[in-house]
Design a protein around this motif. Sequence first.
Motif, PDB file in Angstrom:
ATOM      1  N   GLN A  28       0.831  -1.207   0.000  1.00 20.40           N
ATOM      2  CA  GLN A  28       0.000   0.000   0.000  1.00 20.40           C
ATOM      3  C   GLN A  28       0.864   1.255   0.000  1.00 20.40           C
ATOM      4  N   GLN A  29       1.942   1.189   0.758  1.00 23.02           N
ATOM      5  CA  GLN A  29       2.838   2.324   0.862  1.00 23.02           C
ATOM      6  C   GLN A  29       3.416   2.700  -0.499  1.00 23.02           C
ATOM      7  N   MET A  55       2.172   1.810  -3.406  1.00 24.03           N
ATOM      8  CA  MET A  55       1.060   2.181  -4.294  1.00 24.03           C
ATOM      9  C   MET A  55       0.684   3.655  -4.115  1.00 24.03           C
ATOM     10  N   HIS A  56       0.668   4.126  -2.877  1.00 20.96           N
ATOM     11  CA  HIS A  56       0.286   5.515  -2.625  1.00 20.96           C
ATOM     12  C   HIS A  56       1.447   6.494  -2.796  1.00 20.96           C
ATOM     13  N   PHE A  57       2.658   5.984  -2.679  1.00 21.34           N
ATOM     14  CA  PHE A  57       3.851   6.830  -2.818  1.00 21.34           C
ATOM     15  C   PHE A  57       3.960   7.440  -4.216  1.00 21.34           C
ATOM     16  N   GLU A  67       1.866   8.556  -6.717  1.00 20.84           N
ATOM     17  CA  GLU A  67       1.196   9.831  -7.013  1.00 20.84           C
ATOM     18  C   GLU A  67       1.248  10.783  -5.813  1.00 20.84           C
ATOM     19  N   GLY A  68       1.469  10.235  -4.622  1.00 23.65           N
ATOM     20  CA  GLY A  68       1.503  11.076  -3.427  1.00 23.65           C
ATOM     21  C   GLY A  68       2.811  11.838  -3.265  1.00 23.65           C
TER      22      GLY A  68
END
Lengths: 216, 216
Positions: free
Chosen positions: B95-96, B98-100, B102-103
Amino acid sequence: MIKLHHLEQSRSLRILWLLEELGLDYSVETYSRDPQTLRAPAQMGQTLPMAKSPIIEDDGQCIVESGAIIEYLTQIKAGGRLAHGPDSPHFAEYQQWMHFVEGSMMPPLVYDLISAATGTDNEGLTGFIQGEADTAFAHAEQRLARHDYLVADAFSAADVNISFALEFGEARGRLGGYPALQAYLARLQDRPAYKAARAKGGNYDLSIFGAGVADR
Amino acid sequence: MIKLHHLEQSRSLRILWLLEELGLDYSVETYSRDPQTLRAPAQMGQTLPMAKSPIIEDDGQCIVESGAIIEYLTQIKAGGRLAHGPDSPHFAEYQQWMHFVEGSMMPPLVYDLISAATGTDNEGLTGFIQGEADTAFAHAEQRLARHDYLVADAFSAADVNISFALEFGEARGRLGGYPALQAYLARLQDRPAYKAARAKGGNYDLSIFGAGVADR
């Protein structure tokens, strides 16, 4: 026990809020923004990944990125409460709003802030920022004009996740044309767990980030 | 059947690639960028949410945001293949990353592009962009210097997701100081499914986005 590295006046408030909603045991280490740059203090980067908040530590690992932390807290620590896992019929919808926040809604707001802070706005840039922000806010407005919450007509962690982008957008003067978003944000902020998080989270006055380029 | 609304020379290539990796049945409608603005054509916004690619249609619903589409395809359409769901010990790590993407990784690259395109760079902005990009690229480099893939030493959809940010960073002259990221990207691009996606995806020459502010 979960430890939250919490930066005042930041995205991290939503993690504090979620911890309160889920009733999990946690401790908080609070950091203040550098008063000159308004950024996270350098000390965060000495022991933590990326000197960015929020970061949680649990079970010997550090987890960064708000979206990932929210997934971890709901799915792993709270048995799926306030979330929609792969077995939920609303999984796709939930994932979409979870990724929308940092993927589409925050970037134009941050461009706007940085552009204003560094004195680099012109008509082309302001037009781009305005267009991107409008696209994202209108997309969320369309949903919230007909529903009380983002997913499946029930409060979920996706609502917690989007709250900071709306508050930040409000501080940047971007919420004026979106009555459903304003009403929705007020509804979220009225929750007891939100109020408890605000009481525990230290300073949270997003007006320090000033108004948007379009309003100067 | 899954329908992908695919914009040439865009984030959407990774969805085409994932569809190939998973061997799913799909159709593609390809859109070209507006040659003046390099943006998605206005026609996408007439029937689809947000005029942003990628968008998939399946089972009567449209799903936007690359991360959400990847979650949907792996978890719902492919029984969890190439992903880590809540029952995996690598869920938080997955998850980390995956969100990294675009984040943390894409925003400074896009600021840099837009700043260059609108002629609004100055020392303060360039310094901010450089700092944010370095933080994100160094974080990924640290992982890839010691591992072949982002999660659990096996190829996963998180690798598919980060590929566009690395390719875009390379086109913006940002990959020079990151040998592990360069080697990793070459490893990803060597996969047969990646090559199949490139063959099906139309134009994919990210050099149209030009070099970064720092290199001008």
